[in-house]
Design a protein around this motif. Sequence first.
Motif, PDB file in Angstrom:
ATOM      1  N   GLY A  44      24.808 -10.111  70.350  1.00 29.57           N
ATOM      2  CA  GLY A  44      23.933  -8.938  70.208  1.00 29.57           C
ATOM      3  C   GLY A  44      24.193  -8.146  68.987  1.00 29.57           C
ATOM      4  N   GLN A  45      24.991  -8.794  68.081  1.00 25.04           N
ATOM      5  CA  GLN A  45      25.070  -7.767  66.628  1.00 25.04           C
ATOM      6  C   GLN A  45      24.269  -8.258  65.628  1.00 25.04           C
ATOM      7  OE1 GLN A  45      29.240  -8.447  65.623  1.00 25.04           O
ATOM      8  NE2 GLN A  45      30.113  -6.871  67.145  1.00 25.04           N
ATOM      9  N   ILE A  46      23.803  -7.317  64.792  1.00 22.14           N
ATOM     10  CA  ILE A  46      22.897  -7.644  63.756  1.00 22.14           C
ATOM     11  C   ILE A  46      23.809  -7.264  62.317  1.00 22.14           C
ATOM     12  CG2 ILE A  46      20.787  -7.253  62.688  1.00 22.14           C
ATOM     13  CD1 ILE A  46      19.509  -6.330  65.140  1.00 22.14           C
ATOM     14  N   HIS A  47      24.011  -8.399  61.840  1.00 22.90           N
ATOM     15  CA  HIS A  47      25.012  -8.359  60.569  1.00 22.90           C
ATOM     16  C   HIS A  47      23.898  -8.591  59.201  1.00 22.90           C
ATOM     17  CE1 HIS A  47      29.019  -8.530  61.921  1.00 22.90           C
ATOM     18  NE2 HIS A  47      28.592  -8.858  63.221  1.00 22.90           N
ATOM     19  N   ALA A  48      24.155  -7.635  58.497  1.00 19.43           N
ATOM     20  CA  ALA A  48      23.313  -7.922  57.022  1.00 19.43           C
ATOM     21  C   ALA A  48      24.208  -8.362  55.933  1.00 19.43           C
ATOM     22  CB  ALA A  48      22.419  -6.637  56.830  1.00 19.43           C
ATOM     23  N   GLY A  85       8.428  -8.379  65.154  1.00 17.26           N
ATOM     24  CA  GLY A  85       8.597  -9.635  65.852  1.00 17.26           C
ATOM     25  C   GLY A  85      10.284  -9.763  66.112  1.00 17.26           C
ATOM     26  N   VAL A  86      11.017  -9.429  65.021  1.00 18.41           N
ATOM     27  CA  VAL A  86      12.490  -9.634  65.288  1.00 18.41           C
ATOM     28  C   VAL A  86      13.025  -8.724  66.097  1.00 18.41           C
ATOM     29  CG1 VAL A  86      14.728  -9.437  63.827  1.00 18.41           C
ATOM     30  CG2 VAL A  86      12.889 -10.717  62.807  1.00 18.41           C
ATOM     31  N   ASN A  87      12.613  -7.522  66.023  1.00 16.66           N
ATOM     32  CA  ASN A  87      13.043  -6.359  67.038  1.00 16.66           C
ATOM     33  C   ASN A  87      12.795  -6.548  68.461  1.00 16.66           C
ATOM     34  OD1 ASN A  87      14.293  -4.756  65.001  1.00 16.66           O
ATOM     35  ND2 ASN A  87      12.485  -3.874  64.330  1.00 16.66           N
ATOM     36  N   LEU A 123      15.852  -3.466  56.084  1.00 14.17           N
ATOM     37  CA  LEU A 123      16.634  -2.694  57.012  1.00 14.17           C
ATOM     38  C   LEU A 123      16.517  -1.199  57.383  1.00 14.17           C
ATOM     39  CD1 LEU A 123      20.342  -3.828  55.413  1.00 14.17           C
ATOM     40  CD2 LEU A 123      18.673  -5.148  56.892  1.00 14.17           C
ATOM     41  N   ASN A 124      15.066  -1.043  56.846  1.00 12.85           N
ATOM     42  CA  ASN A 124      14.491   0.274  57.194  1.00 12.85           C
ATOM     43  C   ASN A 124      13.699  -0.068  58.712  1.00 12.85           C
ATOM     44  OD1 ASN A 124      15.191   1.900  55.053  1.00 12.85           O
ATOM     45  ND2 ASN A 124      13.298   1.285  53.843  1.00 12.85           N
ATOM     46  N   TYR A 125      13.446  -1.155  58.786  1.00 12.74           N
ATOM     47  CA  TYR A 125      12.777  -1.843  60.121  1.00 12.74           C
ATOM     48  C   TYR A 125      13.513  -2.376  61.230  1.00 12.74           C
ATOM     49  CZ  TYR A 125       8.952  -0.343  56.968  1.00 12.74           C
ATOM     50  OH  TYR A 125       8.189   0.123  56.134  1.00 12.74           O
ATOM     51  N   ILE A 126      14.738  -3.036  60.550  1.00 13.51           N
ATOM     52  CA  ILE A 126      15.625  -4.095  61.580  1.00 13.51           C
ATOM     53  C   ILE A 126      16.872  -3.357  61.313  1.00 13.51           C
ATOM     54  CG2 ILE A 126      16.740  -6.057  62.104  1.00 13.51           C
ATOM     55  CD1 ILE A 126      14.155  -7.557  60.871  1.00 13.51           C
ATOM     56  N   ARG A 127      17.413  -2.380  62.376  1.00 15.15           N
ATOM     57  CA  ARG A 127      18.864  -1.509  62.277  1.00 15.15           C
ATOM     58  C   ARG A 127      19.664  -2.570  62.354  1.00 15.15           C
ATOM     59  NH1 ARG A 127      19.764   2.946  59.192  1.00 15.15           N
ATOM     60  NH2 ARG A 127      21.395   4.272  60.465  1.00 15.15           N
ATOM     61  N   PRO A 128      20.799  -2.601  61.223  1.00 19.56           N
ATOM     62  CA  PRO A 128      21.922  -3.651  61.333  1.00 19.56           C
ATOM     63  C   PRO A 128      23.110  -2.867  61.914  1.00 19.56           C
ATOM     64  CG  PRO A 128      21.839  -2.840  58.947  1.00 19.56           C
ATOM     65  CD  PRO A 128      20.677  -2.329  59.710  1.00 19.56           C
ATOM     66  N   GLY A 159      30.502  -2.440  56.102  1.00 17.55           N
ATOM     67  CA  GLY A 159      30.253  -1.013  56.813  1.00 17.55           C
ATOM     68  C   GLY A 159      29.435  -1.217  57.361  1.00 17.55           C
ATOM     69  N   GLY A 160      29.084   0.039  58.029  1.00 15.52           N
ATOM     70  CA  GLY A 160      27.812   0.232  58.703  1.00 15.52           C
ATOM     71  C   GLY A 160      26.427   0.353  58.016  1.00 15.52           C
ATOM     72  N   PRO A 161      25.453   0.656  58.659  1.00 15.99           N
ATOM     73  CA  PRO A 161      24.019   0.730  58.055  1.00 15.99           C
ATOM     74  C   PRO A 161      24.138   1.556  56.957  1.00 15.99           C
ATOM     75  CG  PRO A 161      24.058   1.758  60.140  1.00 15.99           C
ATOM     76  CD  PRO A 161      25.373   1.180  60.045  1.00 15.99           C
ATOM     77  N   GLU A 162      24.872   2.565  56.551  1.00 14.26           N
ATOM     78  CA  GLU A 162      24.699   3.765  55.529  1.00 14.26           C
ATOM     79  C   GLU A 162      25.045   2.875  54.393  1.00 14.26           C
ATOM     80  OE1 GLU A 162      28.758   3.121  57.074  1.00 14.26           O
ATOM     81  OE2 GLU A 162      27.246   3.767  58.157  1.00 14.26           O
TER      82      GLU A 162
END
Length: 258
Positions: free
Chosen positions: A32-36, A189-191, A212-217, A232-235
């Motif tokens: 379930g995790q999203i990594h960028a 679509g990804v979301n 990453l504005n549209y797919i929140r990691p 780190g996080g999305p920040e």
Amino acid sequence: MSILKIEGLRARVAEEGGEEILRGVSLEVGPGQIHAVMGPNGSGKSTLAKVLAGHPAYEVTSGSVEFQGEDLLEMEADERARAGLFLAFQYPVEISGVSIANFLRTAVQARRGEEEVDLFEFQDQLMDRMALLEMDTAFAARSVNAGFSGGEKKRNEILQLAMLDPRLAVMDETDSGLDIDALQVVAAGVNKIHEERPDMGFLLITHYQRLLNYIRPDFVHVIVQGRIVKSGGPELAEQLEAEGYESWRELEAGTPTP
């Protein structure tokens, strides 16, 4: 158990005297995790994606990669795909004369193995997935990527993702070459797929924070010259957008920061 666990991965171009590109990458993706993974040109982002998929142009020299508890590096490229590893290409290739529907039916059959794919079941599934992604059903009759715009090629990648239902989706610069409208369609679509399959893992590889504005990691990793120098996080993606990559290069020679 994690879906993907990379430890100390080193890889080089698979030719005599080939340049080492990955120099000790460690990364773990849970269900379930999203990594960028973000980094400048030539940092090893796309090489990481290709090594995970089993591209023969690269040779792993040390380290380990576990996929659902199995040794990924011992699998051939097709075995990795059948096991549930999906790669969305930065530059999808054209396959003239093969319709998207026939291509996807063949791919779904390969994923299932000996279980025969029922034609009517497949058609229902394809129509359902295309409706989820708000795609015109006529799209399925077109030859794979032949004459497609950049946005259409990437949308086709997302349709493949929806049909194949993998455990891990590695998306290699899916935002490359997309205008803002196409980017929003692909991200939506990804979301939707992630909402429907909350246990699926995603590894997004990108230059820019805009995706990453549209797919929140959940996690962001900065890779510079083949090493992850910061996680780190999305920040962290927002910080990169504001500061650029230059300030991170000095970390490359040091110890990666957790």
